[in-house]
Scaffold this motif. Structure first.
Motif, PDB file in Angstrom:
ATOM      1  N   MET A   1       0.853  -1.193   0.000  1.00  0.00           N
ATOM      2  CA  MET A   1       0.000   0.000   0.000  1.00  0.00           C
ATOM      3  C   MET A   1       0.883   1.234   0.000  1.00  0.00           C
ATOM      4  SD  MET A   1      -2.982   1.094   2.678  1.00  0.00           S
ATOM      5  CE  MET A   1      -3.996  -0.257   2.141  1.00  0.00           C
ATOM      6  N   VAL A   2       0.388   2.307  -0.693  1.00  0.00           N
ATOM      7  CA  VAL A   2       1.131   3.570  -0.748  1.00  0.00           C
ATOM      8  C   VAL A   2       1.169   4.211   0.628  1.00  0.00           C
ATOM      9  CG1 VAL A   2       1.149   5.877  -1.745  1.00  0.00           C
ATOM     10  CG2 VAL A   2       0.512   3.919  -3.169  1.00  0.00           C
ATOM     11  N   ASP A   3       2.304   4.828   0.965  1.00  0.00           N
ATOM     12  CA  ASP A   3       2.424   5.568   2.230  1.00  0.00           C
ATOM     13  C   ASP A   3       1.890   6.971   2.016  1.00  0.00           C
ATOM     14  OD1 ASP A   3       2.986   6.701   4.562  1.00  0.00           O
ATOM     15  OD2 ASP A   3       5.179   6.437   4.490  1.00  0.00           O
ATOM     16  N   TYR A   4       0.755   7.252   2.577  1.00  0.00           N
ATOM     17  CA  TYR A   4       0.118   8.557   2.384  1.00  0.00           C
ATOM     18  C   TYR A   4       0.544   9.570   3.451  1.00  0.00           C
ATOM     19  CZ  TYR A   4      -2.853   6.312  -1.010  1.00  0.00           C
ATOM     20  OH  TYR A   4      -3.307   5.645  -2.094  1.00  0.00           O
ATOM     21  N   HIS A   5       1.357   9.141   4.437  1.00  0.00           N
ATOM     22  CA  HIS A   5       1.731  10.055   5.531  1.00  0.00           C
ATOM     23  C   HIS A   5       2.557  11.229   5.009  1.00  0.00           C
ATOM     24  CE1 HIS A   5       0.205   6.911   7.954  1.00  0.00           C
ATOM     25  NE2 HIS A   5       1.142   6.056   7.566  1.00  0.00           N
ATOM     26  N   ALA A   6       3.458  10.928   4.041  1.00  0.00           N
ATOM     27  CA  ALA A   6       4.310  12.002   3.527  1.00  0.00           C
ATOM     28  C   ALA A   6       3.498  13.008   2.732  1.00  0.00           C
ATOM     29  CB  ALA A   6       5.417  11.401   2.641  1.00  0.00           C
ATOM     30  N   ALA A   7       2.452  12.540   2.106  1.00  0.00           N
ATOM     31  CA  ALA A   7       1.645  13.437   1.293  1.00  0.00           C
ATOM     32  C   ALA A   7       0.666  14.231   2.137  1.00  0.00           C
ATOM     33  CB  ALA A   7       0.888  12.645   0.235  1.00  0.00           C
ATOM     34  N   ASN A   8       0.246  13.689   3.242  1.00  0.00           N
ATOM     35  CA  ASN A   8      -0.757  14.371   4.078  1.00  0.00           C
ATOM     36  C   ASN A   8      -0.403  14.139   5.530  1.00  0.00           C
ATOM     37  OD1 ASN A   8      -2.952  15.408   5.373  1.00  0.00           O
ATOM     38  ND2 ASN A   8      -4.427  14.615   3.880  1.00  0.00           N
ATOM     39  N   LYS A  98       2.133   5.831  -6.459  1.00  0.00           N
ATOM     40  CA  LYS A  98       2.458   6.671  -5.300  1.00  0.00           C
ATOM     41  C   LYS A  98       1.857   8.068  -5.488  1.00  0.00           C
ATOM     42  CE  LYS A  98       6.414   8.190  -2.534  1.00  0.00           C
ATOM     43  NZ  LYS A  98       7.895   8.164  -2.417  1.00  0.00           N
ATOM     44  N   PRO A  99       1.139   8.604  -4.454  1.00  0.00           N
ATOM     45  CA  PRO A  99       0.533   9.930  -4.591  1.00  0.00           C
ATOM     46  C   PRO A  99       1.594  11.032  -4.570  1.00  0.00           C
ATOM     47  CG  PRO A  99       0.265   9.127  -2.368  1.00  0.00           C
ATOM     48  CD  PRO A  99       0.869   7.991  -3.147  1.00  0.00           C
ATOM     49  N   GLU A 100       1.235  12.167  -5.134  1.00  0.00           N
ATOM     50  CA  GLU A 100       2.148  13.316  -5.113  1.00  0.00           C
ATOM     51  C   GLU A 100       2.036  14.024  -3.763  1.00  0.00           C
ATOM     52  OE1 GLU A 100       1.713  15.829  -8.459  1.00  0.00           O
ATOM     53  OE2 GLU A 100       1.726  14.151  -9.929  1.00  0.00           O
ATOM     54  N   ARG A 101       3.182  14.555  -3.271  1.00  0.00           N
ATOM     55  CA  ARG A 101       3.245  15.066  -1.905  1.00  0.00           C
ATOM     56  C   ARG A 101       2.765  16.521  -1.783  1.00  0.00           C
ATOM     57  NH1 ARG A 101       6.378  11.760   1.207  1.00  0.00           N
ATOM     58  NH2 ARG A 101       7.550  10.146   0.111  1.00  0.00           N
ATOM     59  N   GLY A 102       2.786  17.272  -2.859  1.00  0.00           N
ATOM     60  CA  GLY A 102       2.456  18.693  -2.760  1.00  0.00           C
ATOM     61  C   GLY A 102       0.994  18.946  -2.455  1.00  0.00           C
ATOM     62  N   LYS A 103       0.712  20.180  -2.024  1.00  0.00           N
ATOM     63  CA  LYS A 103      -0.668  20.529  -1.681  1.00  0.00           C
ATOM     64  C   LYS A 103      -1.264  21.509  -2.674  1.00  0.00           C
ATOM     65  CE  LYS A 103      -0.064  19.738   3.264  1.00  0.00           C
ATOM     66  NZ  LYS A 103      -0.231  20.306   4.627  1.00  0.00           N
ATOM     67  N   MET A 104      -0.565  21.703  -3.745  1.00  0.00           N
ATOM     68  CA  MET A 104      -1.091  22.607  -4.750  1.00  0.00           C
ATOM     69  C   MET A 104      -2.230  21.920  -5.529  1.00  0.00           C
ATOM     70  SD  MET A 104       2.519  24.136  -6.157  1.00  0.00           S
ATOM     71  CE  MET A 104       1.673  25.171  -7.336  1.00  0.00           C
ATOM     72  N   ARG A 105      -2.989  22.744  -6.234  1.00  0.00           N
ATOM     73  CA  ARG A 105      -4.132  22.240  -6.994  1.00  0.00           C
ATOM     74  C   ARG A 105      -3.704  21.178  -8.018  1.00  0.00           C
ATOM     75  NH1 ARG A 105      -9.271  23.420  -8.652  1.00  0.00           N
ATOM     76  NH2 ARG A 105      -9.756  23.138 -10.871  1.00  0.00           N
ATOM     77  N   HIS A 107      -1.244  19.116  -7.806  1.00  0.00           N
ATOM     78  CA  HIS A 107      -0.957  17.844  -7.124  1.00  0.00           C
ATOM     79  C   HIS A 107      -2.254  17.105  -6.810  1.00  0.00           C
ATOM     80  CE1 HIS A 107       2.852  20.136  -5.839  1.00  0.00           C
ATOM     81  NE2 HIS A 107       3.130  19.391  -6.916  1.00  0.00           N
ATOM     82  N   LYS A 108      -3.247  17.868  -6.362  1.00  0.00           N
ATOM     83  CA  LYS A 108      -4.539  17.241  -6.036  1.00  0.00           C
ATOM     84  C   LYS A 108      -5.184  16.649  -7.282  1.00  0.00           C
ATOM     85  CE  LYS A 108      -5.398  20.397  -2.136  1.00  0.00           C
ATOM     86  NZ  LYS A 108      -6.336  21.421  -1.588  1.00  0.00           N
ATOM     87  N   ILE A 109      -5.127  17.419  -8.372  1.00  0.00           N
ATOM     88  CA  ILE A 109      -5.728  16.916  -9.629  1.00  0.00           C
ATOM     89  C   ILE A 109      -5.023  15.647 -10.081  1.00  0.00           C
ATOM     90  CG2 ILE A 109      -5.980  17.430 -12.104  1.00  0.00           C
ATOM     91  CD1 ILE A 109      -6.544  20.338 -11.306  1.00  0.00           C
ATOM     92  N   ASN A 110      -3.676  15.656  -9.953  1.00  0.00           N
ATOM     93  CA  ASN A 110      -2.945  14.460 -10.372  1.00  0.00           C
ATOM     94  C   ASN A 110      -3.327  13.249  -9.526  1.00  0.00           C
ATOM     95  OD1 ASN A 110      -1.627  15.799 -12.403  1.00  0.00           O
ATOM     96  ND2 ASN A 110       0.188  16.307 -11.157  1.00  0.00           N
ATOM     97  N   ASN A 111      -3.480  13.426  -8.217  1.00  0.00           N
ATOM     98  CA  ASN A 111      -3.873  12.309  -7.339  1.00  0.00           C
ATOM     99  C   ASN A 111      -5.271  11.797  -7.696  1.00  0.00           C
ATOM    100  OD1 ASN A 111      -1.471  12.301  -5.919  1.00  0.00           O
ATOM    101  ND2 ASN A 111      -2.212  13.723  -4.326  1.00  0.00           N
ATOM    102  N   VAL A 112      -6.217  12.731  -7.896  1.00  0.00           N
ATOM    103  CA  VAL A 112      -7.571  12.303  -8.254  1.00  0.00           C
ATOM    104  C   VAL A 112      -7.558  11.565  -9.601  1.00  0.00           C
ATOM    105  CG1 VAL A 112      -9.897  13.089  -8.844  1.00  0.00           C
ATOM    106  CG2 VAL A 112      -8.683  14.110  -6.891  1.00  0.00           C
TER     107      VAL A 112
END
Length: 911
Positions: A1-8, A98-105, A107-112
């Motif tokens: 499973m992806v580690d989401y702690h670094a991203a959020n 792996k999700p992207e770590r940034g909080k910019m828009r 990064h969010k679009i890429n994760n979705v």
């Protein structure tokens, strides 16, 4: 499973286990086309939106909590894509990029987008849902996306009876709630408003959790809260809806209800698995029970038919003759009743028994069961052997009856002829012994002695003439003895008396002649004229007596030719009467001449002619009698001629009908043979055509009945031959029975093909292809293929059975299946059985064992209590009565061996 702690950094998640949603592809296009109502141009109904938010949030949290997190606001908490990716990993059990770590828009679009791409990779067609809208917190699009995920991972794999998704889930709900009053699930909205359907689902699987009988249809809020609370507390199903929202909405949101109900489905999936196993077992047991019932019916019918044959054959083999024609004719009438009344139903029973046997064997083959082997002495071959013995006895009995009637008829005729000839002879011998013993010659004059000598000579001539009658009497008596006449004793006694008397007359005649010849030298005078009269009168008198005897003689004929022969002989006799009359006039003239000479010479004659007792009065009287008997004989012969003409009419009448019915039956037999080989259209069309053909045959039965009536008239007239036809009633009957049996067997063959097709899922096109291939190689239209023909047929269907080692081995394997008895012929039924096994799946012993293992909770044995709980009562008791005790090391009291029972169902071992 992806580690989401670094991203959020706002969440600290630990590693999660795989979720309960199944991975894998599968197109959702068709279903989504039906379910897509996420139209951008329409606003979501506020009540529905509220229900969806609550339900979808609860559903998501039921999975996210496995990863140690949850959401509060469904359209806000998925905007950065992190929890959305986490949700997909939990429910799919797969890793996402792996999700992207940034909080910019961006990064969010890429994760979705990564989440949406994963959904799309599962074959889900996303309609009008984009990452930007999810990131922007578009509630409508977010709910649409979650609904798509629910469809793919919670509902899509639900299948009941080959339906899928929504229809499968609805059918499952309907079946589970069917026994409950006031519950009628027709949809996923208003059918659930009163809460009874939710309670029924729980009670059906966990009856100890719900007191269903205390629920009231008019209190929906209480009902809904009860179900939701019990589900949350005992089934680990979170509360996804509020009772008040459902009750106060005219039509609850369908997607919210479906999501909630799917959680119940998955919660009870273990029970569903057990139910599926139970259904399979019930199906197998039902087939076995039906087959056992058919076997019992066969055994009973076979026993009854064999018992009837056993009782009937001794009656047909009874050859004890009767004494009179009337008694034998009664036996013949009893035999006709047997033929008309008693045997036809048994012919039908025999035909039906063979049909039932073939149908049973077909059903056993279709269900992978071993072939039915009737108990000893009740095989179809045993019945056929018994039936053959019956028909042989029947044929012999009829021949014996007719021969006995002919014999008795002949005996009656001979006995009457014996009595007539004996009476005539006894009348003639009356007083002859006294006359021969008379010693009148001792005191007679010479002329008297000479007269006595002449008289004695005339008597000897008369005696010699009667010798033939005595021999005839003795010959008739001998024939009566040889034919076993019942009154032979009296006949023999009377014949012996006549013969003894005849010997005595011969001896007395010889003694009297010696006495007369001794004194002949002293006798000189003889009246030549009287002597000539006596010599001519005696044979003429004897001729008249013989003629009267012949004219009164009984006769028996059987054909028109025989009576015409008697008429011709009688006409020939009548042609001799003028000569006889002239002889009579000549004899009478001799007597008149003697009288004339005596008168002319004044001679006084002393009494009658001393040389004979045949006077002119006697001659005239007998001549008059002959004249009277001739027309009577004419009348009797004409009557018999009329009778024989009537018999000839009966023969021609019967032959005319038989010469039509016989060829008709033969033609129908040939037509049926062609029909069974050249069948066109669907099997149902063929069956309909055959049944219509059968009705046309049955409609022909009145022609056979008419022939039976004509045959009875022939038998009653004692007609024993018919040169106008080669068809006997027996041939017609046998042909008719064979015709009925053949059409019934042909119909049964098509019915069995329908059974095979339906049970094995063979399409009509496949069945027609099989039939066309078979008929193409059946060159002689015999209904069976030889090995080389069958090999060519297989090659045409794509089988690799060419002449090499591998091909020969494959062909030998197939031949062992289609021709287990090594007859060298492959029937069409064996061919389609083989093709159906090759192209379809059937239940196997291993599948049944696996089903029992589910019901037994993975144990190697099962208990009676478990069987009664999981199966219908009759099938549970059926298993309990037949299962052997389990003998394994882990056995407990009352444990039953379901493995040996399952293999026994398919004939792989004995219980």
């Amino acid at each position: 499973m992806v580690d989401y702690h670094a991203a959020n950094q706002s969440y600290q998640y630990g590693p999660s286990s795989a979720g309960n949603g199944a991975g894998g592809g599968g197109s959702m296009g068709d279903y989504m086309a039906q379910e897509d109502d996420w139209d951008r141009d329409l606003l979501l109904d506020p009540a529905w939106e509220k229900q969806q938010r609550k339900t979808f949030t609860a559903w998501c949290n039921s999975h996210l909590r496995k990863a140690g997190t949850q959401i509060e606001n469904i359209d806000e908490d998925f905007r950065d894509g992190l929890k959305l990716m986490l949700l997909l990993e939990v429910i799919s059990g797969e890793r996402l990029p792996k999700p992207e770590r940034g909080k910019m828009r961006v990064h969010k679009i890429n994760n979705v987008n990564k989440a949406l791409d994963f959904i799309a990779s599962k074959g889900v067609k996303l309609v009008s849902i984009g990452a930007e809208e999810i990131v922007d917190g578009n509630a409508k699009m977010t709910l649409g996306m979650i609904w798509t995920i629910i469809l793919r991972f919670a509902i899509q794999d639900i299948s009941v009876e080959e339906t899928s998704a929504k229809e499968g889930l609805l059918l499952w709900c309907q079946r589970k709630t069917a026994p409950y009053k006031n519950v009628n699930v027709q949809n996923f909205h208003i059918s659930w408003k009163d809460g009874l359907a939710f309670n029924a689902l729980i009670h059906r699987h966990r009856p100890e959790l719900i007191e269903y009988d205390k629920l009231r249809k008019d209190d929906p809020v209480t009902n809904l809260n009860n179900a939701f609370e019990v589900a949350e507390k005992y089934l680990d199903i979170p509360k996804m809806l509020d009772a008040e929202d459902i009750v106060n909405t005219a039509r609850p949101d369908e997607k919210a209800i479906m999501t909630y109900v799917s959680s119940f489905y998955h919660a009870f999936s273990g029970a569903q698995k057990a139910e599926t196993a139970a259904n399979r077992i019930c199906k197998v047991l039902a087939v076995n029970q039906e087959n056992e019932h058919l076997m019992e019916d066969y055994e009973r019918l076979a026993s009854d038919l064999l018992e009837w044959i056993r009782r009937t054959i001794p009656w047909l083999e009874d050859r004890v003759p009767q004494k009179t024609i009337q008694e034998m004719q009664q036996k013949l009438e009893d035999f006709r009743d047997y033929r008309r009344v008693h045997k036809p139903p048994k012919v039908q029973e025999k035909c039906q028994l063979e049909i039932n046997f073939n149908t049973l064997q077909t059903k056993l083959r279709l269900s992978n069961r071993p072939a039915f082997m009737p108990s000893e002495g009740r095989m179809v071959s045993d019945i056929n052997n018994g039936w053959q013995h019956l028909e042989q006895a029947e044929k012999g009995y009829e021949e014996w009856l007719l021969n006995e009637i002919r014999r008795l008829e002949r005996l009656d005729h001979l006995a009457e002829k014996f009595r007539q000839k004996a009476s005539i002879h006894e009348a003639w011998t009356d007083g002859k012994e006294a006359m021969l013993k008379h010693r009148d010659y001792e005191t007679a004059t010479l002329s008297d002695i000479k007269a006595l000598i002449r008289k004695h000579e005339a008597f000897e001539s008369d005696l010699a003439a009667h010798q033939d009658r005595v021999e005839q009497i003795a010959a008739i008596a001998q024939e009566l003895n040889e034919l076993d006449y019942y009154d032979s004793h009296n006949v023999n006694t009377r014949c012996q008396k006549i013969c003894d008397q005849w010997d005595a007359l011969g001896s007395l005649t010889h003694s009297r002649r010696e006495a007369l010849e001794k004194t002949e030298k002293q006798l000189e005078t003889i009246d030549q004229l009287h002597l000539e009269y006596a010599k001519r009168a005696a044979p003429f008198n004897n001729w008249m007596e013989s003629a009267m005897e012949d004219l009164q003689d009984m006769f028996i004929v059987h054909t028109i030719e025989e009576i015409e022969g008697l008429i011709s002989a009688h006409d020939q006799f009548k042609s001799t009467l003028p000569d006889a009359d002239r002889e009579r006039e000549a004899i009478l003239a001799i007597h008149k001449e003697a009288q004339r000479i005596a008168e002319s010479n004044h001679i006084k004659l002393s009494g009658s002619n001393p040389y004979t007792t045949v006077t002119p009065q006697i001659i005239n009287s007998k001549w008059e009698k002959v004249q009277q008997l001739v027309p009577k004989r004419d009348h009797a012969l004409l009557e018999e001629q009329s009778k024989q003409q009537s018999n000839e009419h009966l023969r021609r009448q019967f032959s005319s009908q038989a010469n039509v019915v016989g060829p008709w039956i033969q033609n129908k037999m040939e037509e049926i043979g062609h029909i069974s080989i050249e069948m066109n259209g669907t099997l149902e069309d063929q069956l309909s055509h055959l049944k219509q053909y059968e009705r046309s045959i049955v409609d022909y039965k009145p022609n056979l009945d008419l022939l039976e009536q004509q045959h009875q008239l022939i038998q009653e007239a004692l007609i024993f031959d018919n040169k106008h036809t080669n068809y006997t009633m027996e041939h017609i009957r046998v042909g008719w029975e064979q015709l009925l049996t053949t059409i019934a067997r042909t119909i049964n063959e098509v019915e069995n093909q329908i059974l095979t097709r339906d049970a094995k899922g063979i399409s009509q096109e496949q069945m027609q292809e099989f039939r066309a291939s078979f008929n193409h190689f059946d060159k002689d239209h015999g209904g069976a293929l030889g090995p080389e023909e069958f090999k060519a047929c297989l090659i045409s269907l794509g089988y690799d059975v060419e002449n090499d080692r591998q091909g020969d081995a494959e062909f030998n394997r197939i031949m062992s299946v289609v021709d287990p008895n090594h007859s060298g012929l492959v029937t069409f039924q064996a061919f389609i059985d083989f093709m159906s096994r090759e192209t379809t799946d059937t239940d196997t012993a291993d599948q049944v064992i696996a089903s029992f293992k589910v019901l037994a909770g993975d144990k190697n044995f099962i208990t009676a209590e478990e069987l009664r709980r999981e199966l219908p009562p009759d099938q549970a008791e059926y298993c309990i009565a037949r299962m052997a005790p389990y003998q394994g090391p882990d056995a407990v009291p009352g444990a039953l061996d379901y493995k040996s029972f399952s293999t026994a169902l398919y004939g792989e071992s004995d219980l």
